[in-house]
Design a protein around this motif. Sequence first.
Motif, PDB file in Angstrom:
ATOM      1  N   HIS A  20      30.152  43.097  14.585  1.00  0.00           N
ATOM      2  CA  HIS A  20      29.120  43.633  15.481  1.00  0.00           C
ATOM      3  C   HIS A  20      28.013  44.337  14.680  1.00  0.00           C
ATOM      4  N   SER A  89      18.128  35.497  29.229  1.00  0.00           N
ATOM      5  CA  SER A  89      19.032  35.233  28.111  1.00  0.00           C
ATOM      6  C   SER A  89      18.224  34.826  26.890  1.00  0.00           C
ATOM      7  N   GLU A 104      22.833  37.940  26.733  1.00  0.00           N
ATOM      8  CA  GLU A 104      22.405  38.077  28.124  1.00  0.00           C
ATOM      9  C   GLU A 104      22.014  39.524  28.332  1.00  0.00           C
ATOM     10  N   ASN A 177      23.375  43.024  27.701  1.00  0.00           N
ATOM     11  CA  ASN A 177      24.588  43.291  28.487  1.00  0.00           C
ATOM     12  C   ASN A 177      25.799  42.669  27.805  1.00  0.00           C
ATOM     13  N   THR A 178      25.597  41.468  27.247  1.00  0.00           N
ATOM     14  CA  THR A 178      26.651  40.851  26.426  1.00  0.00           C
ATOM     15  C   THR A 178      25.996  40.123  25.254  1.00  0.00           C
ATOM     16  N   GLU A 180      27.249  37.125  22.609  1.00  0.00           N
ATOM     17  CA  GLU A 180      28.302  36.212  22.162  1.00  0.00           C
ATOM     18  C   GLU A 180      27.904  35.668  20.796  1.00  0.00           C
ATOM     19  N   ARG A 193      32.863  38.113  21.525  1.00  0.00           N
ATOM     20  CA  ARG A 193      31.918  38.590  22.552  1.00  0.00           C
ATOM     21  C   ARG A 193      31.950  40.111  22.597  1.00  0.00           C
ATOM     22  N   PHE A 194      30.762  40.684  22.783  1.00  0.00           N
ATOM     23  CA  PHE A 194      30.597  42.143  22.823  1.00  0.00           C
ATOM     24  C   PHE A 194      29.980  42.519  24.164  1.00  0.00           C
ATOM     25  N   PHE A 195      30.525  43.534  24.794  1.00  0.00           N
ATOM     26  CA  PHE A 195      30.036  43.977  26.115  1.00  0.00           C
ATOM     27  C   PHE A 195      29.408  45.361  25.997  1.00  0.00           C
ATOM     28  N   TYR A 196      28.271  45.545  26.672  1.00  0.00           N
ATOM     29  CA  TYR A 196      27.531  46.816  26.637  1.00  0.00           C
ATOM     30  C   TYR A 196      27.362  47.358  28.042  1.00  0.00           C
ATOM     31  N   GLU A 197      27.231  48.679  28.093  1.00  0.00           N
ATOM     32  CA  GLU A 197      26.780  49.307  29.334  1.00  0.00           C
ATOM     33  C   GLU A 197      25.707  50.299  28.959  1.00  0.00           C
ATOM     34  N   ALA A 204      34.964  44.654  22.873  1.00  0.00           N
ATOM     35  CA  ALA A 204      34.731  43.433  22.096  1.00  0.00           C
ATOM     36  C   ALA A 204      35.989  42.586  22.181  1.00  0.00           C
TER      37      ALA A 204
END
Length: 209
Positions: A20, A89, A104, A177-178, A180, A193-197, A204
């Motif tokens: 990351h 995207s 995305e 937001n993500t 990949e 894949r990494f997820f954000y808020e 991850a």
Amino acid sequence: MPNFPLPLDLTAAHALSSIHSQCWKLLNTAARGNEAGWRLPVLATSMQNGCRQRTVVLRNVQADRASLLFHTDKRSPKVQQIEADPNVSLLFYDHDLAAQLQIEGTANIHQNDDLATMVWEEGTPASLKMYCAPLVPGVVCQTAEFNTPASLQGRIPDRAEILSGQSTFCVIEVVANTIEWLRLSRDGNLRARFFYEAGRLQTAEWMAP
Ligand SMILES: Cc1cc2nc3c(=O)[nH]c(=O)nc-3n(C[C@H](O)[C@H](O)[C@H](O)COP(=O)(O)O)c2cc1C
């Protein structure tokens, strides 16, 4: 750079976090120079009856906010598309790194604010000259059209000559937001894949390539 650098131990707890960090480091490098493949992503927006993609130049990244900055003409159709639906995207591929990113995110248009002023000031006259275009980008023309004022054609202007362009200039900020990540290799492909808020990394995960 030969291939996307991997952590020595892919089974280590910090392996995903290291990948990351490397992604954002390389995005930052791409935003600072013309050479990297990740400099020229494809931005996709949605429209009422489909979607549209176009190449854009990555101008800046802010890793701590998962934010990526681009500039464009505020009269261009993509701005209206983003205002109607901010879900976008981004697709990046760097041949040397053999690595793809699919991001995305949520896009925001900035004009005449601190961020837009910062990106305007970072830009070179050569890259900002297009914002002096007299015609709305995309209008149909009766003849071949450079859409550049005659006084600026065929040369790189001084900064003072392009000041009027600031009124059509805007910044598209995409907050991820993500993300990949896919890395190709003869030894085996890898995908994660990494997820954000709110621009902060939450989780991850590895994925099957
Ligand atoms: C290499 C390359 C870089 C480009 N960079 C940008 C850019 O940073 N911003 C931009 O608005 N258009 C850029 N364009 C033009 C867009 O791809 C597109 O044609 C234009 O913005 C109109 O898009 P729209 O009609 O979907 O709004 C670039 C095109 C190429 C080929």
